[in-house]
Design an enzyme around this catalytic site. Structure first.
Site, PDB file in Angstrom:
ATOM      1  N   ARG A  55       0.858  -1.153  -0.032  1.00  0.00           N
ATOM      2  CA  ARG A  55       0.058  -0.106   0.005  1.00  0.00           C
ATOM      3  C   ARG A  55       0.863   1.319   0.177  1.00  0.00           C
ATOM      4  NH1 ARG A  55      -2.473   0.277   5.214  1.00  0.00           N
ATOM      5  NH2 ARG A  55      -1.273   1.780   5.390  1.00  0.00           N
ATOM      6  N   GLU A 110       5.016   7.194   2.428  1.00  0.00           N
ATOM      7  CA  GLU A 110       5.759   5.760   2.173  1.00  0.00           C
ATOM      8  C   GLU A 110       5.155   4.817   1.593  1.00  0.00           C
ATOM      9  OE1 GLU A 110       5.876   4.607   6.288  1.00  0.00           O
ATOM     10  OE2 GLU A 110       3.837   4.403   6.425  1.00  0.00           O
ATOM     11  N   ASN A 133       3.975   0.691   1.996  1.00  0.00           N
ATOM     12  CA  ASN A 133       4.098  -0.402   2.902  1.00  0.00           C
ATOM     13  C   ASN A 133       4.133  -1.622   2.047  1.00  0.00           C
ATOM     14  OD1 ASN A 133       3.276   1.260   5.588  1.00  0.00           O
ATOM     15  ND2 ASN A 133       1.953   1.786   4.086  1.00  0.00           N
ATOM     16  N   SER A 147      -2.443  -2.969   6.120  1.00  0.00           N
ATOM     17  CA  SER A 147      -3.859  -3.223   6.655  1.00  0.00           C
ATOM     18  C   SER A 147      -5.152  -2.331   6.132  1.00  0.00           C
ATOM     19  CB  SER A 147      -3.590  -3.330   8.141  1.00  0.00           C
ATOM     20  OG  SER A 147      -3.387  -2.123   8.681  1.00  0.00           O
ATOM     21  N   LYS A 172      12.726   2.921   4.650  1.00  0.00           N
ATOM     22  CA  LYS A 172      12.578   4.313   4.650  1.00  0.00           C
ATOM     23  C   LYS A 172      13.901   4.713   4.021  1.00  0.00           C
ATOM     24  CE  LYS A 172       8.977   5.257   7.315  1.00  0.00           C
ATOM     25  NZ  LYS A 172       8.391   3.971   7.293  1.00  0.00           N
ATOM     26  N   LYS A 183      12.582  10.404  10.412  1.00  0.00           N
ATOM     27  CA  LYS A 183      11.887   9.134  10.118  1.00  0.00           C
ATOM     28  C   LYS A 183      13.132   8.062  10.625  1.00  0.00           C
ATOM     29  CE  LYS A 183       8.289   9.600   6.956  1.00  0.00           C
ATOM     30  NZ  LYS A 183       7.478   8.907   5.700  1.00  0.00           N
ATOM     31  N   GLU A 191       8.199   0.464  10.860  1.00  0.00           N
ATOM     32  CA  GLU A 191       6.794   0.444  10.324  1.00  0.00           C
ATOM     33  C   GLU A 191       5.777   0.482  11.480  1.00  0.00           C
ATOM     34  OE1 GLU A 191       6.580   1.058   7.085  1.00  0.00           O
ATOM     35  OE2 GLU A 191       8.617   0.788   7.007  1.00  0.00           O
ATOM     36  N   GLY A 192       4.645   0.613  11.092  1.00  0.00           N
ATOM     37  CA  GLY A 192       3.496   0.497  11.894  1.00  0.00           C
ATOM     38  C   GLY A 192       3.007   1.679  12.688  1.00  0.00           C
ATOM     39  N   ARG A 238      -7.622   7.598   5.432  1.00  0.00           N
ATOM     40  CA  ARG A 238      -7.550   7.539   6.972  1.00  0.00           C
ATOM     41  C   ARG A 238      -7.302   8.845   7.329  1.00  0.00           C
ATOM     42  NH1 ARG A 238      -2.610   3.716   7.752  1.00  0.00           N
ATOM     43  NH2 ARG A 238      -2.037   5.196   6.136  1.00  0.00           N
TER      44      ARG A 238
END
Length: 475
Positions: A126, A144, A146, A151, A306, A365, A369-370, A451
């Site tokens: 994604r 970024e 992923n 998810s 990254k 950064k 991740e997450g 989001r």
């Protein structure tokens, strides 16, 4: 719901309260669900996944641009994952100072030394963007990509119906009709199914490697159900199960709890804290060495770091992967925000200087991740002052801050007060591809995700408890 200005409805507290009550019930009816924090491994008590009361206006052109460039990003990630020399050069400085990336890279090297067991590659990713609106124009800028456990492909199938309903109840029929259908789960599952078919054993399962805490299980269940519809068996296992019962036979076929595994779909393993012991690392290596199709395989995992993102922004690098396709290079580069190296040397020193001089222009950064890991404002100064003379700074990259226009909305969250917030949104495009040897068998953009979070929160996703699910209302 005009951009930036409240209309009367937004300010009518009585109406908003009624709409919020309806919205929560509709979310539950439609299956926009999460387990509750107090019992994340039980479905006895569930709640709605947090979401916005209204959909967020998104410029149609940038939305279409995000979807259109996604297949090129799929190709780019796949090419990077196969380019050993590039990964080694790109990650050399990071590996020196970031133990987690170094461990992953060791696995990568070991697999190369032994030779890859499986020629089938499955990628589900994604790419996330914000709309930069600095000077009256709208530009799509990538935050970024992923490549690991991306998810909300499941829940974003059901959120359009929620917003359609709310807009109808609010008397906005025309807008209700403009909410797009979206079913990433079907597309993601389609790619998993293709990989499973190519593996060629009807008894073998698709193994979801899942976290200890499984609040977001319903999001994954949508993908599992799509697979069961195709009579493809799935199993949910933890690292611990692989540690205890994982074995390879003489042909390197992977067995966990006695079941042959055709596809390992990692929904766990992207953060250092996921590897709780040396055995966990051994389990990861075992799966990587096996004949099972890995999603992502170790090369694709590293391609999503990254540092790779920062290196790609340098002149001539994207061109290396698309030597005869200047139009593709142009489409990819158009989405890059400013990215700066913190490697040792004059260029890195210059980056430190500009960041310390105007920290509010940037995001710092780490290779994580997450969500919830990035640093802003005074935190940037604090960290860089501490590491500016040492190699420790190479564990980070510096990125220009994207500046979207805040929009007013209500964020619906269990146990949170109902209040109007200034919000920022992040648009994601889901990509799915399958390659067998040199043949790209499938390469698609399979859906989108919006989001939204309150502008007071700089960082964090839905699972991290900061952002909420949303839908684009194209304008």
């Amino acid at each position: 719901m005009a951009q930036g200005t409240p209309d009367n409805m937004m300010m009518n507290t009585e109406l908003i309260k009624d709409l919020a009550d309806v919205a929560k019930d509709v979310a539950l009816l439609k299956g926009v669900l999460m387990r509750i924090q107090e019992s994340p491994n039980s479905s006895e008590l569930v709640t709605y996944a947090p979401f916005t009361l209204f959909p967020t206006p998104v410029p149609k052109a940038v939305f279409q641009q995000a979807l259109a460039v996604q297949t090129h990003y799929n190709t780019l990630v796949d090419k990077i994952s196969q380019d050993t020399e590039f990964l080694q050069e790109a990650l050399a400085s990071t590996i020196e100072v970031d133990n987690f990336t170094a461990r992953l890279f060791q696995i990568h090297q070991q697999i190369l030394k032994e030779g890859r067991s499986q020629s089938i590659v499955l990628g589900l990713n994604r790419s996330d963007y914000m709309v930069d609106q600095k000077d009256e124009t709208s530009a799509l800028k990538q935050i970024e990509i992923n490549t690991f456990a991306a998810s909300f492909g499941g829940l974003s199938l059901r959120t359009p119906d929620v917003h359609r309903h709310i807009l109808k109840v609010a008397g906005r029929l025309e807008e209700s009709g403009r909410i797009l259908d979206n079913n990433p789960a079907a597309g993601l599952a389609g790619a998993v199914a293709k990989a499973w078919e190519l593996y060629g054993s009807e008894r073998a399962v698709v193994m979801f490697l899942v976290e200890e805490s499984q609040r977001n299980i319903f999001d994954q269940r949508y993908i599992e159900n799509e697979l069961w519809k195709r009579n493809i068996p799935t199993a949910r296992k933890r690292f611990n199960d692989v540690c205890k019962t994982g074995t390879l036979d003489k042909d390197k076929r992977l067995f966990v709890d006695g079941q042959e595994v055709a596809v390992v779909y990692y929904r766990n393993g992207y953060m250092p804290e996921n590897y709780t012991s040396e055995q966990t690392w051994e389990a990861r290596l075992l799966m990587e060495r096996s004949l099972a199709v890995k999603c992502p395989d170790i090369g694709t995992h590293l391609a999503g770091t990254k540092k790779v993102q920062e290196v790609l922004a340098r002149p001539g690098v994207v061109e290396r992967f698309f030597p005869d396709q200047p139009h593709v290079v142009e489409q990819i580069r158009a989405t890059f925000a400013g990215l700066y190296t913190l490697d040792m040397g004059p260029e890195g020193d210059k980056t430190v200087e500009i960041a310390l001089a105007s920290p509010d222009r940037f995001v710092l950064k780490p290779q994580r991740e997450g969500g919830g890991n990035n640093l802003y404002g005074s935190e940037i100064c604090q960290v860089l002052e501490g590491v500016k003379e040492s190699k420790e700074r190479m564990a980070y990259i510096l990125m220009e801050k994207i500046q979207p226009t805040p929009q007013l909305n209500y964020l619906l969250r269990r146990d949170a007060p109902l209040k109007i917030s200034n919000c920022l949104s992040e648009l994601g495009a889901f990509g799915a591809y399958v390659r067998q040897g040199k043949d790209m068998v499938m390469n698609e953009c399979v859906g989108h995700l919006l989001r939204t979070k309150s502008s007071e929160h700089s960082d964090g996703g839905v699972a991290a408890g900061v952002a909420v699910l949303d839908n684009p209302l194209l304008v």
